[in-house]
Scaffold this active site. Sequence first.
Site, PDB file in Angstrom:
ATOM      1  N   HIS A 128      12.929  17.639   6.050  1.00  0.00           N
ATOM      2  CA  HIS A 128      11.592  17.535   5.449  1.00  0.00           C
ATOM      3  C   HIS A 128      10.672  17.111   6.596  1.00  0.00           C
ATOM      4  O   HIS A 128      10.404  15.918   6.791  1.00  0.00           O
ATOM      5  CB  HIS A 128      11.599  16.494   4.321  1.00  0.00           C
ATOM      6  CG  HIS A 128      10.226  16.204   3.769  1.00  0.00           C
ATOM      7  ND1 HIS A 128       9.377  17.170   3.319  1.00  0.00           N
ATOM      8  CD2 HIS A 128       9.564  15.022   3.602  1.00  0.00           C
ATOM      9  CE1 HIS A 128       8.246  16.621   2.889  1.00  0.00           C
ATOM     10  NE2 HIS A 128       8.338  15.311   3.068  1.00  0.00           N
ATOM     11  N   ASP A 183      15.038  12.264   5.125  1.00  0.00           N
ATOM     12  CA  ASP A 183      16.416  12.654   5.464  1.00  0.00           C
ATOM     13  C   ASP A 183      17.170  11.488   6.107  1.00  0.00           C
ATOM     14  O   ASP A 183      18.330  11.229   5.796  1.00  0.00           O
ATOM     15  CB  ASP A 183      16.413  13.863   6.421  1.00  0.00           C
ATOM     16  CG  ASP A 183      15.689  15.052   5.812  1.00  0.00           C
ATOM     17  OD1 ASP A 183      16.212  15.614   4.843  1.00  0.00           O
ATOM     18  OD2 ASP A 183      14.586  15.395   6.284  1.00  0.00           O
ATOM     19  N   ARG A 207       5.340  23.996  -2.354  1.00  0.00           N
ATOM     20  CA  ARG A 207       4.111  24.440  -1.664  1.00  0.00           C
ATOM     21  C   ARG A 207       4.237  25.906  -1.242  1.00  0.00           C
ATOM     22  O   ARG A 207       3.283  26.674  -1.359  1.00  0.00           O
ATOM     23  CB  ARG A 207       3.867  23.569  -0.430  1.00  0.00           C
ATOM     24  CG  ARG A 207       3.368  22.178  -0.789  1.00  0.00           C
ATOM     25  CD  ARG A 207       3.345  21.248   0.422  1.00  0.00           C
ATOM     26  NE  ARG A 207       2.738  19.969   0.063  1.00  0.00           N
ATOM     27  CZ  ARG A 207       2.965  18.842   0.708  1.00  0.00           C
ATOM     28  NH1 ARG A 207       3.767  18.804   1.741  1.00  0.00           N
ATOM     29  NH2 ARG A 207       2.379  17.728   0.321  1.00  0.00           N
ATOM     30  N   VAL A 243       2.680   6.549  -4.511  1.00  0.00           N
ATOM     31  CA  VAL A 243       3.735   7.472  -4.945  1.00  0.00           C
ATOM     32  C   VAL A 243       4.471   6.904  -6.165  1.00  0.00           C
ATOM     33  O   VAL A 243       4.634   7.593  -7.177  1.00  0.00           O
ATOM     34  CB  VAL A 243       4.725   7.758  -3.784  1.00  0.00           C
ATOM     35  CG1 VAL A 243       5.906   8.583  -4.273  1.00  0.00           C
ATOM     36  CG2 VAL A 243       4.005   8.489  -2.650  1.00  0.00           C
TER      37      VAL A 243
HETATM   38  P1  NAD Z   1       2.018   2.754  -0.493  1.00  0.00           P
HETATM   39  O1  NAD Z   1       1.750   1.933   0.707  1.00  0.00           O
HETATM   40  O2  NAD Z   1       0.900   3.079  -1.427  1.00  0.00           O
HETATM   41  O3  NAD Z   1       3.185   2.073  -1.367  1.00  0.00           O
HETATM   42  C1  NAD Z   1       4.352   1.517  -0.824  1.00  0.00           C
HETATM   43  C2  NAD Z   1       4.709   0.337  -1.690  1.00  0.00           C
HETATM   44  O4  NAD Z   1       6.001  -0.166  -1.271  1.00  0.00           O
HETATM   45  C3  NAD Z   1       3.719  -0.838  -1.580  1.00  0.00           C
HETATM   46  O5  NAD Z   1       3.195  -1.140  -2.858  1.00  0.00           O
HETATM   47  C4  NAD Z   1       4.563  -1.966  -0.996  1.00  0.00           C
HETATM   48  O6  NAD Z   1       4.170  -3.250  -1.476  1.00  0.00           O
HETATM   49  C5  NAD Z   1       5.951  -1.583  -1.470  1.00  0.00           C
HETATM   50  N1  NAD Z   1       7.045  -2.218  -0.745  1.00  0.00           N
HETATM   51  C6  NAD Z   1       7.154  -2.443   0.581  1.00  0.00           C
HETATM   52  N2  NAD Z   1       8.329  -3.068   0.843  1.00  0.00           N
HETATM   53  C7  NAD Z   1       8.974  -3.229  -0.347  1.00  0.00           C
HETATM   54  C8  NAD Z   1      10.213  -3.802  -0.732  1.00  0.00           C
HETATM   55  N3  NAD Z   1      11.050  -4.331   0.171  1.00  0.00           N
HETATM   56  N4  NAD Z   1      10.549  -3.795  -2.053  1.00  0.00           N
HETATM   57  C9  NAD Z   1       9.711  -3.266  -2.978  1.00  0.00           C
HETATM   58  N5  NAD Z   1       8.508  -2.706  -2.655  1.00  0.00           N
HETATM   59  C10 NAD Z   1       8.152  -2.692  -1.359  1.00  0.00           C
HETATM   60  O7  NAD Z   1       2.691   4.117   0.046  1.00  0.00           O
HETATM   61  P2  NAD Z   1       2.858   5.458  -0.800  1.00  0.00           P
HETATM   62  O8  NAD Z   1       1.691   6.340  -0.575  1.00  0.00           O
HETATM   63  O9  NAD Z   1       3.270   5.127  -2.193  1.00  0.00           O
HETATM   64  O10 NAD Z   1       4.096   6.129  -0.008  1.00  0.00           O
HETATM   65  C11 NAD Z   1       5.386   5.566  -0.114  1.00  0.00           C
HETATM   66  C12 NAD Z   1       6.375   6.358   0.743  1.00  0.00           C
HETATM   67  O11 NAD Z   1       6.542   7.670   0.188  1.00  0.00           O
HETATM   68  C13 NAD Z   1       5.927   6.567   2.195  1.00  0.00           C
HETATM   69  O12 NAD Z   1       7.023   6.354   3.051  1.00  0.00           O
HETATM   70  C14 NAD Z   1       5.492   8.025   2.224  1.00  0.00           C
HETATM   71  O13 NAD Z   1       5.612   8.608   3.496  1.00  0.00           O
HETATM   72  C15 NAD Z   1       6.485   8.615   1.243  1.00  0.00           C
HETATM   73  N6  NAD Z   1       6.130   9.937   0.699  1.00  0.00           N
HETATM   74  C16 NAD Z   1       7.142  10.835   0.631  1.00  0.00           C
HETATM   75  C17 NAD Z   1       6.902  12.100   0.147  1.00  0.00           C
HETATM   76  C18 NAD Z   1       8.032  13.084   0.127  1.00  0.00           C
HETATM   77  O14 NAD Z   1       7.830  14.293  -0.092  1.00  0.00           O
HETATM   78  N7  NAD Z   1       9.262  12.648   0.335  1.00  0.00           N
HETATM   79  C19 NAD Z   1       5.614  12.448  -0.299  1.00  0.00           C
HETATM   80  C20 NAD Z   1       4.599  11.489  -0.253  1.00  0.00           C
HETATM   81  C21 NAD Z   1       4.867  10.219   0.261  1.00  0.00           C
END
Ligand code: NAD
Length: 315
Positions: A177, A125, A153, A16
């Site tokens: 959400h 949230d 969406r 993300v």
């Molecule tokens: P990912 O595992 O690819 O990336 C997460 C990153 O966070 C990793 O690179 C990890 O090293 C890093 N991280 C962990 N702890 C950390 C810290 N203390 N400081 C800095 N970095 C840290 O996951 P992703 O696919 O990128 O998803 C990230 C989050 O976004 C998830 O919680 C996912 O559910 C959420 N998400 C939200 C939406 C939305 O609509 N709100 C949509 C998609 C994903």
Amino acid sequence: MEIHNRKVAIIGAGFVGSSIAYALTLKNLANEIILVDIDKKKAEGEALDIQHGISYMGRSSVRAGDYSDCSDCDLIVVTAGRNRRKGETRLDMVQDNLKIMDSVVSKLKKHYTRGAIIIISNPVDILTYYVDKKMGLPNGRVFGTGCILDTSRLIRELANYTGLSTEVVKCNIIGEHGDTQIPVWSRLAIAGVPMDEYCQNVGLRWDDSVREQLYSKVKTMGSTIIEDKGRTHYGIATCVCSLADAVLNQRLTIASVTTPLTGQYNINDVALSLPSIIGVNGVENRLVEYLSNDEYKALQISSKKMKETIASIKI
Ligand code: NAD
């Protein structure tokens, strides 16, 4: 348009975070983008990869950094947290991601000087509520992407259903959400014409069963994509660009994002999405519109569920 001081820190350089950096770069929305991740090598690799196409288009500088780079930012985007596994709800991640958010906030607090903070990590949230409490900033400075992606969406599905372009579909999903999200059908309009009237005019079916079909497709869209490819990231990255544009360029917009509510619909002390005016300071105001009785009741159910989750965790 000339780029001024548009400094953006992205905490979490996973799928993300790096998709957001990439999208911001393509749209030329930021002057400086810094990727901060506990895995510094990953942040460095992503930054280099994104930066290597900029010679041909775009002007942003993208680099890896650390929490000290979060000072003097116009915008800080938080994506640190683990992703949903197949079959999980977003709330199933709450304890794991709360722990991560706790470590993020303790470091961010030391260096934060100004700027809006957008939370993306799930359950968004709950984590927005948590970060808002811990940061102690004016209400609205911390907000979460909430239902912006669900709304996007739904707009897509309604555009497909009517055969129109997405620009003419006006609607919002509010609340959690997650599973208790509420499509505000009573306010849905096509270019200002209420949906009932529009469908009557063009001879299109518009009843509970059509609405139910659209709603269930939108509500399960995230898990459908996770089943297919293990994660979602492009959709949210595109949505974040429109929020970043509002914050960085002061192009005020209205989107269904989550903030701790302060009495809207008699709801307090819980973060939920409502259509919100977004500008340089984050959420500057929330819109309270007339909801149908069912929509109002559903929003109270969403609030109750989030409050129960907050009560069940240690904040
Ligand atoms: P990912 O595992 O690819 O990336 C997460 C990153 O966070 C990793 O690179 C990890 O090293 C890093 N991280 C962990 N702890 C950390 C810290 N203390 N400081 C800095 N970095 C840290 O996951 P992703 O696919 O990128 O998803 C990230 C989050 O976004 C998830 O919680 C996912 O559910 C959420 N998400 C939200 C939406 C939305 O609509 N709100 C949509 C998609 C994903």
